[in-house]
Motif scaffolding. Structure first.
Motif, PDB file in Angstrom:
ATOM      1  N   ILE A 243       0.819  -1.221   0.000  1.00 56.11           N
ATOM      2  CA  ILE A 243       0.000   0.000   0.000  1.00 56.11           C
ATOM      3  C   ILE A 243       0.849   1.266   0.000  1.00 56.11           C
ATOM      4  O   ILE A 243       0.625   2.169  -0.822  1.00 56.11           O
ATOM      5  N   PRO A 244       1.843   1.413   0.902  1.00 61.99           N
ATOM      6  CA  PRO A 244       2.682   2.617   0.821  1.00 61.99           C
ATOM      7  C   PRO A 244       3.392   2.745  -0.527  1.00 61.99           C
ATOM      8  O   PRO A 244       3.451   3.829  -1.115  1.00 61.99           O
ATOM      9  N   ARG A 245       3.917   1.622  -1.035  1.00 59.34           N
ATOM     10  CA  ARG A 245       4.628   1.655  -2.308  1.00 59.34           C
ATOM     11  C   ARG A 245       3.687   2.095  -3.434  1.00 59.34           C
ATOM     12  O   ARG A 245       4.031   2.944  -4.255  1.00 59.34           O
ATOM     13  N   ALA A 246       2.482   1.526  -3.464  1.00 60.36           N
ATOM     14  CA  ALA A 246       1.517   1.864  -4.508  1.00 60.36           C
ATOM     15  C   ALA A 246       1.050   3.312  -4.381  1.00 60.36           C
ATOM     16  O   ALA A 246       0.834   4.001  -5.394  1.00 60.36           O
ATOM     17  N   THR A 247       0.888   3.792  -3.149  1.00 61.17           N
ATOM     18  CA  THR A 247       0.436   5.171  -2.932  1.00 61.17           C
ATOM     19  C   THR A 247       1.446   6.169  -3.455  1.00 61.17           C
ATOM     20  O   THR A 247       1.102   7.116  -4.184  1.00 61.17           O
ATOM     21  N   TYR A 248       2.712   5.984  -3.092  1.00 59.59           N
ATOM     22  CA  TYR A 248       3.751   6.898  -3.576  1.00 59.59           C
ATOM     23  C   TYR A 248       3.898   6.821  -5.088  1.00 59.59           C
ATOM     24  O   TYR A 248       4.053   7.847  -5.759  1.00 59.59           O
ATOM     25  N   LEU A 249       3.866   5.614  -5.634  1.00 65.76           N
ATOM     26  CA  LEU A 249       3.965   5.455  -7.087  1.00 65.76           C
ATOM     27  C   LEU A 249       2.825   6.170  -7.790  1.00 65.76           C
ATOM     28  O   LEU A 249       3.032   6.847  -8.810  1.00 65.76           O
ATOM     29  N   ALA A 250       1.602   6.025  -7.257  1.00 64.56           N
ATOM     30  CA  ALA A 250       0.440   6.675  -7.863  1.00 64.56           C
ATOM     31  C   ALA A 250       0.612   8.189  -7.877  1.00 64.56           C
ATOM     32  O   ALA A 250       0.339   8.850  -8.885  1.00 64.56           O
ATOM     33  N   VAL A 251       1.075   8.749  -6.763  1.00 63.82           N
ATOM     34  CA  VAL A 251       1.260  10.200  -6.680  1.00 63.82           C
ATOM     35  C   VAL A 251       2.263  10.682  -7.725  1.00 63.82           C
ATOM     36  O   VAL A 251       1.998  11.625  -8.489  1.00 63.82           O
ATOM     37  N   PHE A 252       3.412  10.042  -7.772  1.00 62.34           N
ATOM     38  CA  PHE A 252       4.466  10.518  -8.670  1.00 62.34           C
ATOM     39  C   PHE A 252       4.164  10.212 -10.137  1.00 62.34           C
ATOM     40  O   PHE A 252       4.528  10.992 -11.024  1.00 62.34           O
ATOM     41  N   LEU A 253       3.485   9.093 -10.393  1.00 64.28           N
ATOM     42  CA  LEU A 253       3.124   8.786 -11.776  1.00 64.28           C
ATOM     43  C   LEU A 253       2.074   9.755 -12.299  1.00 64.28           C
ATOM     44  O   LEU A 253       2.157  10.239 -13.431  1.00 64.28           O
ATOM     45  N   ILE A 254       1.057  10.034 -11.478  1.00 65.55           N
ATOM     46  CA  ILE A 254       0.028  10.997 -11.891  1.00 65.55           C
ATOM     47  C   ILE A 254       0.652  12.367 -12.114  1.00 65.55           C
ATOM     48  O   ILE A 254       0.486  12.996 -13.167  1.00 65.55           O
ATOM     49  N   GLY A 255       1.387  12.852 -11.109  1.00 63.82           N
ATOM     50  CA  GLY A 255       1.973  14.181 -11.206  1.00 63.82           C
ATOM     51  C   GLY A 255       2.970  14.309 -12.341  1.00 63.82           C
ATOM     52  O   GLY A 255       2.927  15.266 -13.131  1.00 63.82           O
ATOM     53  N   GLY A 256       3.894  13.344 -12.452  1.00 61.67           N
ATOM     54  CA  GLY A 256       4.921  13.410 -13.481  1.00 61.67           C
ATOM     55  C   GLY A 256       4.348  13.294 -14.882  1.00 61.67           C
ATOM     56  O   GLY A 256       4.734  14.045 -15.797  1.00 61.67           O
ATOM     57  N   PHE A 257       3.406  12.382 -15.053  1.00 61.99           N
ATOM     58  CA  PHE A 257       2.822  12.146 -16.371  1.00 61.99           C
ATOM     59  C   PHE A 257       2.056  13.366 -16.862  1.00 61.99           C
ATOM     60  O   PHE A 257       2.197  13.787 -18.014  1.00 61.99           O
ATOM     61  N   TYR A 258       1.259  13.963 -15.984  1.00 57.06           N
ATOM     62  CA  TYR A 258       0.463  15.115 -16.406  1.00 57.06           C
ATOM     63  C   TYR A 258       1.303  16.372 -16.560  1.00 57.06           C
ATOM     64  O   TYR A 258       1.031  17.214 -17.430  1.00 57.06           O
ATOM     65  N   ALA A 259       2.322  16.544 -15.724  1.00 55.59           N
ATOM     66  CA  ALA A 259       3.208  17.700 -15.874  1.00 55.59           C
ATOM     67  C   ALA A 259       3.940  17.631 -17.206  1.00 55.59           C
ATOM     68  O   ALA A 259       4.056  18.632 -17.928  1.00 55.59           O
ATOM     69  N   LEU A 260       4.443  16.440 -17.569  1.00 49.26           N
ATOM     70  CA  LEU A 260       5.130  16.268 -18.846  1.00 49.26           C
ATOM     71  C   LEU A 260       4.173  16.475 -20.018  1.00 49.26           C
ATOM     72  O   LEU A 260       4.534  17.112 -21.024  1.00 49.26           O
ATOM     73  N   SER A 261       2.956  15.949 -19.879  1.00 49.48           N
ATOM     74  CA  SER A 261       1.973  16.100 -20.956  1.00 49.48           C
ATOM     75  C   SER A 261       1.568  17.557 -21.136  1.00 49.48           C
ATOM     76  O   SER A 261       1.381  18.030 -22.270  1.00 49.48           O
ATOM     77  N   ALA A 262       1.420  18.276 -20.034  1.00 46.25           N
ATOM     78  CA  ALA A 262       1.090  19.702 -20.117  1.00 46.25           C
ATOM     79  C   ALA A 262       2.230  20.463 -20.787  1.00 46.25           C
ATOM     80  O   ALA A 262       2.001  21.341 -21.638  1.00 46.25           O
TER      81      ALA A 262
END
Length: 509
Positions: A243-262
């Motif tokens: 759960i901690p691993r998935a939570t951190y991954l979700a945060v950074f994947l969402i943020g990084g992916f959308y920042a790069l796409s923007a």
């Protein structure tokens, strides 16, 4: 205590701890994909990012950077709770422990209705997009509500089966979405965009202007759903690590992916990005895709928007079902909802109840709301506001819990005190802004639809009222709220039961 006593409204159904605990075998990747589907990547990139650029200008990528940092701080305290609190229920369990069971049940009711309203909004959007896809492919004209009905049948079936099936469906859809957007990003960056790569969109000095708050609200909204990782505690392998691993991954994947796409979308238009985002945001991504990748991908994009919406519905449906199942197991809702399917180990009755309620809401919307966009806006907007409130409450609950029970061995003050307080302040600020500019979430003029927030207040009050009634009249059931049925010496090696007793003594709840 393994046997739960019947309460009024339980229809004479007796439930035990073992019969109401879900089980599964999700790994980190499956869990991450399950919660990432909530954010609907292709929908975000083809829609919300363009609006954010219109609000704040070329510095829009920083909105996702700020949101990522803020929600990373939230995740610090949140995941610390998952390591020490071995209960399902997520928001429900943590608020119960940190702020008392009365507010905990109120929070669970608020969570259930918030995600349910989001589900209604996304269901409607999925129907609209499926209808558009059929029309685009040369098929007959099908009303949105008919397409939504078909989506409802599919999601109801998937919700009945084990979580691994949903995870496979969500994972498959996510892969196609991410690949398409990644191809777009790669082509734009490789070709240098309109006038070459630039660091100007990352200049913090340009980020703060009249549209900063609006862009941040959109960015924070994209993260809604990542916190559901803890809700699947009983359905993952090694939950204290997964759960901690998935939570951190979700945060950074969402943020990084959308920042790069923007960033890629801005580079694609160069100096004209902000102007295009203001004048025609809905076609901004599609046009850039045709210019930099291929004009033949319009159909693929439309189909993926439709499947992305469906995946998001499935993700929210599963979340609501688990909140209803947890509340049923604790007698805060009819215990009929608590049953776990003997073969699929799914909350099949709670899933069915969720489908029925949401189906009725969709029928009412189709009958009495002439503009489906109002249904999409109201459902998603009210629900998003509710989840943001819950995230702020959970941050406060984490701090309150560890302040009352003491810092566990191996944990730092940053994890149990500093990070939760910072997260509460940041999220409280987002909630305040969301209320002030509620029109951005649900539509209408500023201040026009604030009455819709009464729905959230009503369910928070209703859940709190149920818990208060149990406290006064059924203290045996009240003691079990927050999925505390397993708290005893044999099953509580971390001392969670003792810590909760100390908290109860200091809070008086």
């Amino acid at each position: 205590m393994s046997e739960a006593t019947n309460c009024p409204g339980s229809a004479g159904v007796s439930v035990t701890e073992s019969s109401t605990r879900l089980s599964g075998n999700l790994g980190t990747t499956s869990l991450v994909l399950s919660v990432l589907a909530f954010s609907a990547p292709i929908v975000t990139v083809s829609g919300y990012i363009a609006f954010a650029i219109g609000f704040v200008g070329d510095s829009a990528p920083l909105a996702w950077v700020v949101a990522t940092v803020s929600l990373f701080i939230f995740a610090v305290g949140y995941t610390t709770m998952t390591r020490h609190i071995h209960r399902p229920g997520a928001f429900y369990a943590y608020i119960s422990l940190g702020l008392g069971r009365v507010l905990g049940v109120g929070g669970a009711y608020l969570a259930a209705v918030s995600y349910m309203l989001i589900t209604v909004g996304i269901y409607t959007f999925s129907g609209v997009m499926v209808s558009a896809a059929i029309d685009h492919l040369g098929g007959p004209s099908v009303p949105w509500w008919a397409c939504t009905a078909g989506c409802w049948v599919l999601i109801s079936i998937l919700g009945h089966f084990k979580i691994e099936l949903s995870a496979k469906v969500l994972g498959t859809v996510m892969v196609f979405e991410v690949v398409l957007v990644s191809v777009f990003n790669l082509f734009v960056l490789a070709k240098g965009g309109e006038s070459g790569l630039s660091v100007e969109p990352l200049n913090p000095g340009d980020f703060f202007n009249g549209g900063t708050g609006l862009a941040l609200l959109f960015a924070f909204g994209n993260f809604i759903g990542f916190e559901a990782t803890a809700l699947y505690r009983d359905e993952v392998r090694r939950p204290s690590k997964t759960i901690p691993r998935a939570t951190y991954l979700a945060v950074f994947l969402i943020g990084g992916f959308y920042a790069l796409s923007a960033y890629s979308l801005i580079i694609a238009y160069g100096s004209g990005a902000a102007g295009r985002a203001v004048s025609d945001p809905t076609t901004m991504f599609d046009h850039a895709m045709s210019v930099y990748v291929s004009s033949n991908l319009a159909t693929v994009t439309l189909l993926l928007v439709s499947t992305s919406a469906l995946a998001s519905v499935l993700s929210t449906h599963n979340v609501v079902a688990r909140y209803l199942q947890n509340l049923g197991a604790d007698h805060a809702l009819p215990t009929w909802l608590a049953a776990v399917h003997p073969q699929h180990k799914s909350p099949y009755r709670a899933s069915l109840a969720n489908s029925i309620i949401v189906g009725l809401l969709i029928i009412l919307a189709a009958l009495f709301v002439s503009d489906e966009n109002k249904v999409i806006g109201a459902g998603s907007g009210i629900g998003t506001a509710g989840v943001l409130v819950l995230m702020a409450l959970v941050s406060l609950a984490v701090w309150r819990y560890f302040a009352a029970t003491g810092r566990p061995a191996g944990e730092t003050a940053w994890r149990v005190t500093v990070a939760p307080i910072i997260a509460f302040v940041l999220l409280a600020a987002v909630v305040i802004f969301a209320v002030i500019r509620f029109d951005l979430l649900v539509g209408g003029a500023p201040g026009q639809n604030l009455w819709m927030l009464l729905v959230l207040i009503a369910f928070l009050a209703a859940g709190s009222g149920v818990a208060y009634y149990m406290k006064r009249n059924r203290p045996d059931l009240y003691a079990m709220l927050g999925r505390a049925e397993g708290d005893n010496v044999a099953t509580d090696p971390t001392g969670e039961a003792q810590m909760e007793a100390e908290l109860e003594a200091t809070s008086g709840s």
